[in-house]
Design a protein around this motif. Structure first.
Motif, short mmCIF file in Angstrom:
data_model
loop_
_atom_site.label_atom_id
_atom_site.label_comp_id
_atom_site.label_asym_id
_atom_site.label_seq_id
_atom_site.Cartn_x
_atom_site.Cartn_y
_atom_site.Cartn_z
N LYS A 179 10.88 -9.04 -3.54
CA LYS A 179 10.74 -8.07 -4.62
C LYS A 179 9.42 -7.32 -4.44
CE LYS A 179 13.58 -10.46 -8.03
NZ LYS A 179 14.69 -9.49 -7.89
N LEU A 180 9.46 -6.02 -4.68
CA LEU A 180 8.31 -5.16 -4.45
C LEU A 180 8.10 -4.24 -5.64
CD1 LEU A 180 9.74 -4.24 -1.02
CD2 LEU A 180 7.57 -5.40 -1.16
N TYR A 181 6.85 -3.86 -5.86
CA TYR A 181 6.53 -2.90 -6.92
C TYR A 181 6.39 -1.52 -6.29
CZ TYR A 181 4.02 -0.64 -10.74
OH TYR A 181 3.64 0.22 -11.74
N VAL A 182 7.13 -0.55 -6.83
CA VAL A 182 7.10 0.82 -6.30
C VAL A 182 5.89 1.54 -6.91
CG1 VAL A 182 8.32 2.99 -6.04
CG2 VAL A 182 9.60 0.84 -6.07
N VAL A 183 4.86 1.74 -6.10
CA VAL A 183 3.63 2.36 -6.58
C VAL A 183 3.80 3.87 -6.70
CG1 VAL A 183 1.18 2.71 -6.13
CG2 VAL A 183 2.26 0.54 -5.53
N GLU A 184 4.40 4.50 -5.68
CA GLU A 184 4.52 5.96 -5.68
C GLU A 184 5.66 6.38 -4.76
OE1 GLU A 184 1.53 9.82 -5.12
OE2 GLU A 184 1.04 7.91 -4.18
N ILE A 194 8.01 6.17 0.37
CA ILE A 194 7.93 5.21 -0.73
C ILE A 194 6.81 4.21 -0.45
CG2 ILE A 194 9.22 3.52 -2.10
CD1 ILE A 194 11.79 4.87 -1.03
N LEU A 195 5.84 4.18 -1.36
CA LEU A 195 4.73 3.23 -1.24
C LEU A 195 5.01 2.03 -2.13
CD1 LEU A 195 1.89 2.48 -0.27
CD2 LEU A 195 0.96 3.75 -2.21
N VAL A 196 5.10 0.85 -1.52
CA VAL A 196 5.41 -0.38 -2.26
C VAL A 196 4.26 -1.37 -2.13
CG1 VAL A 196 7.92 -0.13 -2.07
CG2 VAL A 196 6.65 -1.31 -0.26
N SER A 197 4.24 -2.34 -3.04
CA SER A 197 3.12 -3.29 -3.07
C SER A 197 3.59 -4.67 -3.48
CB SER A 197 2.04 -2.79 -4.04
OG SER A 197 1.02 -3.75 -4.20
N ARG A 198 2.90 -5.67 -2.94
CA ARG A 198 3.09 -7.06 -3.38
C ARG A 198 1.85 -7.56 -4.10
NH1 ARG A 198 7.32 -10.57 -3.65
NH2 ARG A 198 6.03 -12.26 -2.83
N THR A 199 0.79 -6.74 -4.14
CA THR A 199 -0.47 -7.18 -4.74
C THR A 199 -0.72 -6.56 -6.11
OG1 THR A 199 -1.72 -5.39 -3.69
CG2 THR A 199 -1.49 -7.45 -2.46
N HIS A 200 0.04 -5.58 -6.50
CA HIS A 200 -0.21 -4.84 -7.75
C HIS A 200 -0.01 -5.75 -8.96
CE1 HIS A 200 -0.28 -1.54 -10.60
NE2 HIS A 200 -0.61 -0.73 -9.63
#
Length: 408
Positions: A179-184, A194-200
């Protein structure tokens, strides 16, 4: 009815989610482009297309004149009368144009125009799909490592999980679902980026929204989150319903809800505390599991002075200052933590503070703190507070007066 064209448009609409009207507009534009290549101009060309049957017709509008000077825009009266005997000089004649007569170059240009429109619309559809998921979580499949970055397949688009957005220590293998958080989401000529993050920190919030129905329904609010990815997260929660315990709702029965989030985060520790509008109480909660004697908060300067029992100092600060650092981020206050001894020496507490609190009598330590602290001198104390507690720090803190005699 142009059944062949209709079937092609229906397939495009289903497979690529491209509107039929958009494609018909593209076909009209491609016919105009082909006419321009064939005749040298398209200003007098009209394309009529039936949106229901997909039948189309192309007409060239030419002015009827006695003597033709520009064949592309004019037609002689003699030729016009062959089309319609009622036409006279000055009238506009509509002359059918057969698209089959177009040359190879004109046809190829028209084809390229349609293909380009299909690609543009496909990119737009994909961009709109993932733009709606911005600031939300998505599930992706690990494809491969590109240097230190990870290529993630999100379905209709790929995303790159950069090294800066990865949690240190997390290792993935191809085909792993994460699972990833879509930053932008950015729109580029090559498609959506698509910029994704696991640290946000918002990743934790979205995971709790997925697991906890009370958070999803708005009964429980996540007021603030502070996170050090891969290590620990502190989260302050508030309930809009007095009958609902916000911390209990997030923890779940036997810790089921919070454990599901912890498992997704590969063992990251999560502290859930009660939010309070009173900054002093909020800071006290944020420093949990450490116990606090007093908090003096300045809402204007956003600073707070916290005094903790000597034996709780290392626990309040945490390993490498993590507990205090996360508490500061969670509350938005700059927190200065002092032990009782330090506070008395600095004059922040009166010298007879211990006697005033009833903690020291003629025979030394007289009992527990009001909030149920374990006996300060209980031999089993070190085991009870193993998390963040250092026995050496305990010995050093009580090596001086007025505690040395009491300790014995």
């Amino acid at each position: 009815m142009n059944t062949e064209l209709m079937e092609a448009l229906t397939i495009l609409e289903k497979e690529k989610n491209i509107s039929r009207d958009v494609m018909m507009d593209a076909i009209e534009n491609s016919l105009l482009s082909a006419c321009k290549n064939h005749f040298g101009t398209s200003e007098n060309i009209k394309v009529v297309m039936d949106r229901e049957t997909c039948d189309y017709a192309v007409y060239a509008e030419k002015t009827v004149v006695e003597e033709v000077e520009d064949p592309a825009l004019e037609i002689s009266l003699e030729d016009a009368e062959k089309l319609d005997s009622a036409l006279q000089v000055g009238d506009v004649a509509q002359i059918p144009v057969q698209s089959k007569e177009f040359g190879r170059i004109a046809t190829q240009n028209a084809k390229n125009l349609i293909l380009q429109k299909i690609r543009e619309e496909e990119r737009k559809v994909v961009f709109d799909q993932y733009f709606e998921k911005e600031k939300d979580i998505v599930t992706g499949i690990v494809q491969r490592y590109v240097g230190k970055n990870i290529s993630i397949n999100l379905g209709r688009a790929d995303a790159m999980l950069t090294e800066n957005e990865q949690v240190k220590g997390e290792k993935f293998r191809p085909t792993d679902r994460i699972k990833l958080y879509v930053v932008e989401v950015k729109n580029t000529p090559r498609g959506p980026k698509i910029l994704v993050s696991r640290t946000h920190p918002e990743l934790v919030k979205r995971l709790f929204e997925a697991e906890v129905s009370e958070v999803r329904d708005g009964i429980v609010e996540i007021k603030s989150i502070a996170r050090e990815a891969g290590s620990r997260t502190k989260m302050a929660v508030w309930s809009n319903d007095p009958n609902v315990d916000p911390v209990g709702a997030c923890v779940g029965m036997n810790g089921g809800r919070v454990n599901a989030v912890v498992q997704e985060l590969h063992g990251e520790k999560i502290d859930i505390i009660n939010w309070d509008e009173n900054p002093a109480l909020l800071i006290e909660n944020a420093l949990s599991p450490a116990k606090v004697i007093s908090v003096m908060a300045d809402p204007e300067e956003k600073v707070a002075n916290v005094i903790v029992p000597d034996y709780q100092l290392s626990l309040a600060i945490g390993k490498e200052g993590q507990n205090a650092r996360l508490a500061a981020r969670l509350t938005g206050y700059k927190i200065d933590i002092k032990s009782e001894t330090q506070a008395i020496e600095a004059g922040d507490l009166p010298e007879n503070y211990m006697e005033q609190m009833g903690l020291v009598g003629e025979e030394g330590y007289t009992g527990d703190y009001d909030d149920g602290y374990d006996d300060l001198y209980d031999d089993g104390y070190a085991d009870d507070y193993a998390d963040g507690y250092e026995e050496d720090a305990y010995e050093e803190a009580y090596a001086e007066e007025p505690y040395a005699e009491d300790k014995e």
